[in-house]
Design an enzyme around this catalytic site. Structure first.
Site, PDB file in Angstrom:
ATOM      1  N   GLN A 105       0.859  -1.181   0.000  1.00  0.00           N
ATOM      2  CA  GLN A 105       0.000   0.000   0.000  1.00  0.00           C
ATOM      3  C   GLN A 105       0.899   1.237   0.000  1.00  0.00           C
ATOM      4  OE1 GLN A 105      -2.154   1.902   3.397  1.00  0.00           O
ATOM      5  NE2 GLN A 105      -3.965   1.016   2.409  1.00  0.00           N
ATOM      6  N   TYR A 205      -5.522  11.175   3.609  1.00  0.00           N
ATOM      7  CA  TYR A 205      -4.127  11.327   3.211  1.00  0.00           C
ATOM      8  C   TYR A 205      -4.053  11.980   1.825  1.00  0.00           C
ATOM      9  CZ  TYR A 205      -3.474   8.497   7.359  1.00  0.00           C
ATOM     10  OH  TYR A 205      -3.508   8.039   8.658  1.00  0.00           O
ATOM     11  N   GLY A 351      -9.621  -6.163   9.220  1.00  0.00           N
ATOM     12  CA  GLY A 351      -8.504  -5.480   9.851  1.00  0.00           C
ATOM     13  C   GLY A 351      -8.223  -5.995  11.238  1.00  0.00           C
TER      14      GLY A 351
END
Length: 374
Positions: A105, A205, A351
Protein backbone atom coordinates in the site's frame (compact mmCIF):
# COMPACT_ATOMS: atom_id res chain seq x y z
CA UNK A 1 -13.74 -30.84 5.91
CA UNK A 2 -15.82 -28.16 4.25
CA UNK A 3 -16.06 -24.71 5.85
CA UNK A 4 -19.34 -23.88 7.65
CA UNK A 5 -22.16 -22.87 5.33
CA UNK A 6 -22.37 -19.43 6.98
CA UNK A 7 -18.92 -18.48 5.67
CA UNK A 8 -18.47 -20.94 2.76
CA UNK A 9 -18.66 -18.25 0.00
CA UNK A 10 -15.52 -16.67 1.43
CA UNK A 11 -13.58 -19.83 0.62
CA UNK A 12 -14.30 -19.78 -3.09
CA UNK A 13 -11.07 -19.00 -4.99
CA UNK A 14 -11.00 -15.79 -6.98
CA UNK A 15 -8.92 -14.64 -9.93
CA UNK A 16 -7.24 -11.29 -9.35
CA UNK A 17 -5.48 -10.38 -12.56
CA UNK A 18 -2.84 -13.09 -13.05
CA UNK A 19 -3.16 -14.28 -9.43
CA UNK A 20 -5.44 -17.05 -8.21
CA UNK A 21 -6.32 -16.28 -4.60
CA UNK A 22 -7.21 -19.28 -2.46
CA UNK A 23 -9.97 -17.45 -0.58
CA UNK A 24 -11.72 -14.08 -0.32
CA UNK A 25 -10.60 -13.37 3.24
CA UNK A 26 -8.12 -10.56 2.80
CA UNK A 27 -5.93 -8.69 5.27
CA UNK A 28 -6.35 -4.92 5.29
CA UNK A 29 -3.50 -2.46 5.72
CA UNK A 30 -2.77 -2.07 9.44
CA UNK A 31 -0.19 0.48 10.55
CA UNK A 32 1.95 -1.21 13.21
CA UNK A 33 5.04 1.03 13.52
CA UNK A 34 7.38 -1.86 14.18
CA UNK A 35 10.22 -0.90 11.83
CA UNK A 36 12.60 0.00 14.64
CA UNK A 37 15.01 1.64 15.08
CA UNK A 38 14.47 3.41 11.74
CA UNK A 39 12.09 2.94 8.79
CA UNK A 40 13.47 -0.35 7.47
CA UNK A 41 11.36 -3.53 7.89
CA UNK A 42 12.98 -5.97 10.31
CA UNK A 43 12.58 -9.48 11.70
CA UNK A 44 9.45 -8.48 13.63
CA UNK A 45 7.79 -7.27 10.41
CA UNK A 46 8.84 -10.48 8.68
CA UNK A 47 7.32 -12.70 11.38
CA UNK A 48 4.11 -10.65 11.40
CA UNK A 49 3.43 -11.08 7.69
CA UNK A 50 4.64 -14.65 7.48
CA UNK A 51 2.24 -15.74 10.24
CA UNK A 52 -0.75 -14.20 8.47
CA UNK A 53 0.25 -15.48 5.04
CA UNK A 54 -0.52 -19.02 6.14
CA UNK A 55 -4.26 -18.45 5.66
CA UNK A 56 -4.94 -15.04 4.06
CA UNK A 57 -6.00 -14.98 0.42
CA UNK A 58 -4.35 -11.59 -0.07
CA UNK A 59 -2.33 -9.33 2.23
CA UNK A 60 -2.09 -5.56 1.94
CA UNK A 61 0.90 -4.15 3.77
CA UNK A 62 0.66 -1.45 6.35
CA UNK A 63 0.99 1.94 4.70
CA UNK A 64 4.42 2.07 3.07
CA UNK A 65 5.86 5.57 2.94
CA UNK A 66 6.94 6.61 -0.55
CA UNK A 67 9.32 9.24 0.77
CA UNK A 68 10.96 10.33 3.98
CA UNK A 69 8.93 13.53 3.80
CA UNK A 70 5.56 11.81 3.96
CA UNK A 71 5.77 10.54 7.52
CA UNK A 72 3.51 10.80 10.53
CA UNK A 73 4.86 8.50 13.26
CA UNK A 74 8.26 7.01 14.00
CA UNK A 75 9.03 3.50 12.78
CA UNK A 76 6.56 3.23 9.92
CA UNK A 77 8.31 1.42 7.05
CA UNK A 78 9.29 3.11 3.82
CA UNK A 79 10.22 2.02 0.32
CA UNK A 80 12.44 4.83 -0.94
CA UNK A 81 15.84 3.24 -0.24
CA UNK A 82 17.73 0.15 -1.40
CA UNK A 83 17.96 -1.05 2.20
CA UNK A 84 14.18 -0.93 2.51
CA UNK A 85 13.71 -2.76 -0.80
CA UNK A 86 16.03 -5.56 0.35
CA UNK A 87 14.16 -5.86 3.64
CA UNK A 88 10.76 -6.02 1.92
CA UNK A 89 12.10 -8.69 -0.45
CA UNK A 90 12.60 -11.02 2.51
CA UNK A 91 8.97 -10.44 3.50
CA UNK A 92 7.49 -10.99 0.03
CA UNK A 93 9.53 -14.19 -0.33
CA UNK A 94 8.20 -15.44 3.01
CA UNK A 95 4.59 -14.62 2.09
CA UNK A 96 4.90 -16.43 -1.23
CA UNK A 97 6.42 -19.45 0.50
CA UNK A 98 3.26 -19.70 2.59
CA UNK A 99 1.06 -19.69 -0.53
CA UNK A 100 -0.32 -16.17 -0.26
CA UNK A 101 0.12 -12.91 -2.17
CA UNK A 102 1.02 -9.43 -0.99
CA UNK A 103 0.39 -5.91 -2.30
CA UNK A 104 2.26 -2.84 -1.06
CA UNK A 105 0.00 0.00 0.00
CA UNK A 106 1.75 3.14 -1.22
CA UNK A 107 1.24 6.00 1.20
CA UNK A 108 1.92 9.71 1.40
CA UNK A 109 0.30 11.62 4.23
CA UNK A 110 0.27 15.09 2.73
CA UNK A 111 -1.01 17.64 5.21
CA UNK A 112 -1.20 15.24 8.16
CA UNK A 113 2.50 14.47 8.16
CA UNK A 114 3.49 15.18 11.75
CA UNK A 115 5.87 18.17 11.86
CA UNK A 116 7.63 16.70 14.91
CA UNK A 117 8.07 13.17 13.56
CA UNK A 118 11.77 12.31 13.29
CA UNK A 119 11.53 11.36 9.62
CA UNK A 120 9.72 14.57 8.75
CA UNK A 121 12.44 16.59 10.47
CA UNK A 122 15.19 14.56 8.82
CA UNK A 123 13.66 15.17 5.39
CA UNK A 124 14.21 18.89 5.86
CA UNK A 125 11.20 19.92 3.77
CA UNK A 126 7.78 21.37 4.66
CA UNK A 127 4.62 19.37 5.20
CA UNK A 128 3.25 19.43 1.65
CA UNK A 129 -0.42 19.31 0.68
CA UNK A 130 -2.66 20.38 -2.21
CA UNK A 131 -3.47 23.62 -0.38
CA UNK A 132 -2.27 25.50 2.66
CA UNK A 133 -5.51 25.31 4.65
CA UNK A 134 -4.91 23.74 8.02
CA UNK A 135 -5.89 20.28 9.22
CA UNK A 136 -7.50 19.69 12.61
CA UNK A 137 -6.69 16.42 14.33
CA UNK A 138 -6.06 14.84 17.68
CA UNK A 139 -2.73 15.77 19.17
CA UNK A 140 -0.18 13.04 18.52
CA UNK A 141 2.64 12.98 21.02
CA UNK A 142 5.97 11.65 19.85
CA UNK A 143 7.07 9.62 22.88
CA UNK A 144 10.55 9.65 24.33
CA UNK A 145 12.41 6.75 25.84
CA UNK A 146 12.55 3.20 24.43
CA UNK A 147 11.28 2.65 20.88
CA UNK A 148 7.56 2.01 20.81
CA UNK A 149 6.22 -0.89 18.83
CA UNK A 150 2.61 -0.39 17.84
CA UNK A 151 0.39 2.65 17.48
CA UNK A 152 -2.67 0.84 18.81
CA UNK A 153 -0.88 -0.80 21.72
CA UNK A 154 0.38 2.53 23.05
CA UNK A 155 -2.62 4.72 22.28
CA UNK A 156 -2.61 6.37 25.70
CA UNK A 157 0.98 7.49 25.18
CA UNK A 158 0.33 8.88 21.71
CA UNK A 159 -2.93 10.73 21.91
CA UNK A 160 -3.72 13.37 24.50
CA UNK A 161 -7.51 12.99 24.50
CA UNK A 162 -9.53 16.20 24.17
CA UNK A 163 -6.46 18.03 22.90
CA UNK A 164 -6.46 19.08 19.28
CA UNK A 165 -3.57 20.11 17.11
CA UNK A 166 -3.70 22.20 13.95
CA UNK A 167 -1.26 21.35 11.19
CA UNK A 168 -0.53 24.15 8.74
CA UNK A 169 0.82 22.62 5.51
CA UNK A 170 2.57 24.20 2.55
CA UNK A 171 0.79 24.05 -0.81
CA UNK A 172 2.88 22.07 -3.30
CA UNK A 173 3.82 24.22 -6.29
CA UNK A 174 4.14 21.37 -8.79
CA UNK A 175 2.15 18.22 -7.86
CA UNK A 176 3.92 16.20 -10.56
CA UNK A 177 6.94 16.03 -8.26
CA UNK A 178 4.79 13.97 -5.90
CA UNK A 179 3.62 11.78 -8.77
CA UNK A 180 7.29 11.04 -9.48
CA UNK A 181 7.59 9.73 -5.92
CA UNK A 182 4.68 7.35 -6.45
CA UNK A 183 6.21 6.02 -9.65
CA UNK A 184 9.60 5.47 -8.03
CA UNK A 185 7.95 3.74 -5.09
CA UNK A 186 6.16 1.40 -7.49
CA UNK A 187 9.47 0.59 -9.17
CA UNK A 188 10.96 -0.22 -5.78
CA UNK A 189 7.93 -2.32 -4.83
CA UNK A 190 8.30 -4.33 -8.00
CA UNK A 191 11.98 -4.88 -7.29
CA UNK A 192 11.04 -6.02 -3.77
CA UNK A 193 8.83 -8.77 -5.19
CA UNK A 194 5.37 -7.40 -4.40
CA UNK A 195 2.53 -8.90 -6.41
CA UNK A 196 0.95 -5.51 -6.93
CA UNK A 197 0.31 -2.13 -5.34
CA UNK A 198 -2.64 -0.46 -3.68
CA UNK A 199 -2.84 3.32 -3.91
CA UNK A 200 -3.84 4.70 -0.51
CA UNK A 201 -6.63 7.03 -1.54
CA UNK A 202 -8.40 6.95 1.82
CA UNK A 203 -8.48 8.33 5.37
CA UNK A 204 -7.59 11.94 4.64
CA UNK A 205 -4.13 11.33 3.21
CA UNK A 206 -2.63 12.90 0.10
CA UNK A 207 -4.81 11.35 -2.65
CA UNK A 208 -7.93 11.97 -0.57
CA UNK A 209 -6.82 15.56 0.08
CA UNK A 210 -6.72 16.30 -3.64
CA UNK A 211 -10.20 14.78 -4.10
CA UNK A 212 -11.96 16.61 -1.29
CA UNK A 213 -12.95 20.25 -1.86
CA UNK A 214 -12.51 21.06 1.84
CA UNK A 215 -8.80 20.24 1.69
CA UNK A 216 -8.18 21.14 -1.95
CA UNK A 217 -8.96 24.81 -2.51
CA UNK A 218 -6.63 25.29 -5.48
CA UNK A 219 -7.75 27.48 -8.37
CA UNK A 220 -5.40 26.02 -10.99
CA UNK A 221 -5.85 22.85 -13.05
CA UNK A 222 -5.42 20.67 -9.91
CA UNK A 223 -8.45 22.06 -8.07
CA UNK A 224 -11.93 23.47 -8.39
CA UNK A 225 -13.97 21.17 -10.62
CA UNK A 226 -14.53 17.50 -9.85
CA UNK A 227 -12.36 16.51 -12.82
CA UNK A 228 -9.53 18.75 -11.66
CA UNK A 229 -9.66 17.44 -8.08
CA UNK A 230 -9.72 13.84 -9.34
CA UNK A 231 -6.77 14.38 -11.68
CA UNK A 232 -3.99 13.83 -9.15
CA UNK A 233 -5.30 10.45 -8.00
CA UNK A 234 -6.00 9.26 -11.53
CA UNK A 235 -2.53 10.29 -12.69
CA UNK A 236 -1.04 8.50 -9.69
CA UNK A 237 -2.84 5.33 -10.78
CA UNK A 238 -1.48 5.80 -14.30
CA UNK A 239 2.05 6.06 -12.90
CA UNK A 240 1.56 2.79 -10.99
CA UNK A 241 0.11 1.09 -14.07
CA UNK A 242 3.16 2.22 -16.04
CA UNK A 243 5.31 0.15 -13.67
CA UNK A 244 3.12 -2.83 -12.71
CA UNK A 245 0.53 -3.10 -15.46
CA UNK A 246 -3.16 -2.43 -14.87
CA UNK A 247 -3.93 -5.94 -13.60
CA UNK A 248 -1.70 -5.45 -10.53
CA UNK A 249 -2.82 -1.94 -9.47
CA UNK A 250 -5.68 -1.02 -7.14
CA UNK A 251 -7.01 1.81 -4.97
CA UNK A 252 -8.57 2.14 -1.53
CA UNK A 253 -11.22 4.86 -0.99
CA UNK A 254 -13.21 6.21 1.98
CA UNK A 255 -16.05 8.24 0.45
CA UNK A 256 -17.66 8.90 3.84
CA UNK A 257 -14.65 10.92 4.99
CA UNK A 258 -14.43 11.77 8.68
CA UNK A 259 -10.91 10.76 9.56
CA UNK A 260 -8.22 13.45 9.45
CA UNK A 261 -10.73 16.28 9.13
CA UNK A 262 -12.34 15.23 5.84
CA UNK A 263 -15.85 15.40 4.45
CA UNK A 264 -17.76 17.27 1.73
CA UNK A 265 -21.54 17.74 1.57
CA UNK A 266 -23.36 14.62 0.44
CA UNK A 267 -24.24 15.82 -3.07
CA UNK A 268 -20.65 16.85 -3.72
CA UNK A 269 -19.36 13.59 -2.22
CA UNK A 270 -21.57 11.53 -4.51
CA UNK A 271 -20.60 13.55 -7.57
CA UNK A 272 -16.88 13.47 -6.79
CA UNK A 273 -16.58 9.79 -5.97
CA UNK A 274 -18.89 8.68 -8.75
CA UNK A 275 -16.62 10.47 -11.21
CA UNK A 276 -13.37 9.26 -9.69
CA UNK A 277 -14.50 5.63 -9.39
CA UNK A 278 -15.86 5.57 -12.95
CA UNK A 279 -12.64 7.04 -14.35
CA UNK A 280 -10.40 4.77 -12.25
CA UNK A 281 -12.39 1.77 -13.46
CA UNK A 282 -11.84 2.83 -17.08
CA UNK A 283 -8.08 2.56 -16.46
CA UNK A 284 -8.57 -1.19 -16.03
CA UNK A 285 -7.23 -1.46 -12.49
CA UNK A 286 -7.75 -4.81 -10.81
CA UNK A 287 -9.86 -3.84 -7.78
CA UNK A 288 -11.40 -0.89 -5.98
CA UNK A 289 -11.74 -1.15 -2.20
CA UNK A 290 -14.81 0.74 -1.01
CA UNK A 291 -14.51 1.43 2.70
CA UNK A 292 -17.79 1.73 4.58
CA UNK A 293 -18.55 4.28 7.27
CA UNK A 294 -16.79 3.61 10.56
CA UNK A 295 -17.50 5.45 13.77
CA UNK A 296 -13.92 4.76 14.84
CA UNK A 297 -12.68 6.73 11.82
CA UNK A 298 -14.99 9.66 12.53
CA UNK A 299 -13.56 11.38 15.61
CA UNK A 300 -15.09 14.51 17.10
CA UNK A 301 -13.05 17.50 15.95
CA UNK A 302 -13.91 20.99 17.16
CA UNK A 303 -17.12 19.64 18.66
CA UNK A 304 -18.43 17.74 15.65
CA UNK A 305 -17.95 14.69 13.50
CA UNK A 306 -16.98 15.21 9.88
CA UNK A 307 -18.09 12.07 8.07
CA UNK A 308 -20.89 12.13 5.49
CA UNK A 309 -22.64 8.85 6.20
CA UNK A 310 -24.07 7.00 3.23
CA UNK A 311 -24.13 3.46 1.85
CA UNK A 312 -20.94 3.28 -0.20
CA UNK A 313 -21.73 -0.12 -1.72
CA UNK A 314 -25.18 0.97 -2.84
CA UNK A 315 -23.87 4.34 -4.07
CA UNK A 316 -20.81 3.29 -6.06
CA UNK A 317 -20.47 -0.47 -6.66
CA UNK A 318 -22.71 -0.41 -9.73
CA UNK A 319 -20.36 2.10 -11.37
CA UNK A 320 -17.54 -0.45 -11.38
CA UNK A 321 -17.70 -2.40 -14.63
CA UNK A 322 -14.22 -3.91 -14.90
CA UNK A 323 -12.43 -3.95 -11.54
CA UNK A 324 -13.26 -6.31 -8.71
CA UNK A 325 -15.43 -4.75 -6.02
CA UNK A 326 -13.89 -5.28 -2.59
CA UNK A 327 -14.93 -3.68 0.67
CA UNK A 328 -13.62 -2.95 4.13
CA UNK A 329 -14.69 -1.74 7.58
CA UNK A 330 -16.90 -3.48 10.08
CA UNK A 331 -17.88 -6.54 8.09
CA UNK A 332 -18.52 -9.64 10.16
CA UNK A 333 -17.47 -12.91 8.49
CA UNK A 334 -21.10 -13.95 8.12
CA UNK A 335 -22.13 -10.61 6.61
CA UNK A 336 -19.13 -10.76 4.29
CA UNK A 337 -20.08 -14.25 3.11
CA UNK A 338 -23.63 -13.10 2.43
CA UNK A 339 -22.31 -10.09 0.53
CA UNK A 340 -20.19 -12.33 -1.68
CA UNK A 341 -23.01 -14.80 -2.19
CA UNK A 342 -25.52 -12.19 -3.34
CA UNK A 343 -22.99 -10.38 -5.55
CA UNK A 344 -22.70 -7.15 -3.57
CA UNK A 345 -18.94 -7.58 -3.31
CA UNK A 346 -16.33 -10.06 -4.47
CA UNK A 347 -14.01 -10.08 -1.49
CA UNK A 348 -13.64 -8.49 1.95
CA UNK A 349 -10.73 -6.95 3.80
CA UNK A 350 -10.68 -7.54 7.53
CA UNK A 351 -8.50 -5.48 9.85
CA UNK A 352 -8.78 -5.89 13.60
CA UNK A 353 -9.42 -9.63 13.35
CA UNK A 354 -5.95 -10.09 11.85
CA UNK A 355 -4.34 -8.18 14.71
CA UNK A 356 -5.73 -10.59 17.30
CA UNK A 357 -5.45 -13.71 15.17
CA UNK A 358 -2.68 -14.48 12.67
CA UNK A 359 -4.87 -17.37 11.40
CA UNK A 360 -8.24 -15.72 10.77
CA UNK A 361 -9.13 -17.71 7.65
CA UNK A 362 -8.13 -20.99 9.24
CA UNK A 363 -10.24 -20.23 12.31
CA UNK A 364 -13.27 -19.47 10.17
CA UNK A 365 -12.78 -22.61 8.15
CA UNK A 366 -12.52 -24.84 11.23
CA UNK A 367 -15.08 -22.98 13.38
CA UNK A 368 -12.59 -21.82 15.96
CA UNK A 369 -13.59 -18.78 18.03
CA UNK A 370 -12.36 -15.35 17.07
CA UNK A 371 -11.15 -14.40 20.52
CA UNK A 372 -8.13 -15.01 22.72
CA UNK A 373 -9.32 -18.32 24.20
CA UNK A 374 -7.00 -20.56 22.22
Amino acid sequence: MAPPATVAPLFEPIQLGPLTLRNRIFMSALTRNRSVPTNVPNAVNLEYYQQRAKSAGLIITEGVLISQQGSEWPHAPGIWSKEQVAAWKKITDAVHKEGSFIYAQLWHLGRVSHPDAPEQKAAGVPVYAPSSNRCTRWKVQIPSGPPWICYGEYLSELIALHQLTYIQPTAIDDPTTLLDLFEKAAENAKEAGFDGVELHGANGYLIHQFLDSTSNTRTDSWGGSVANRAKFGLLALERLIKVFGKDRVSVKLTPCGGYNDMGMPLDETLETYSYFISEADKLGIVYIDLVRYSDALDPILDGKKRAIQHDVIDSYASLIKHAKVFSNSGWTPEEAAAGVKDGQVEGIFFGMLWINHPDVASRLEHEKPLDQSD
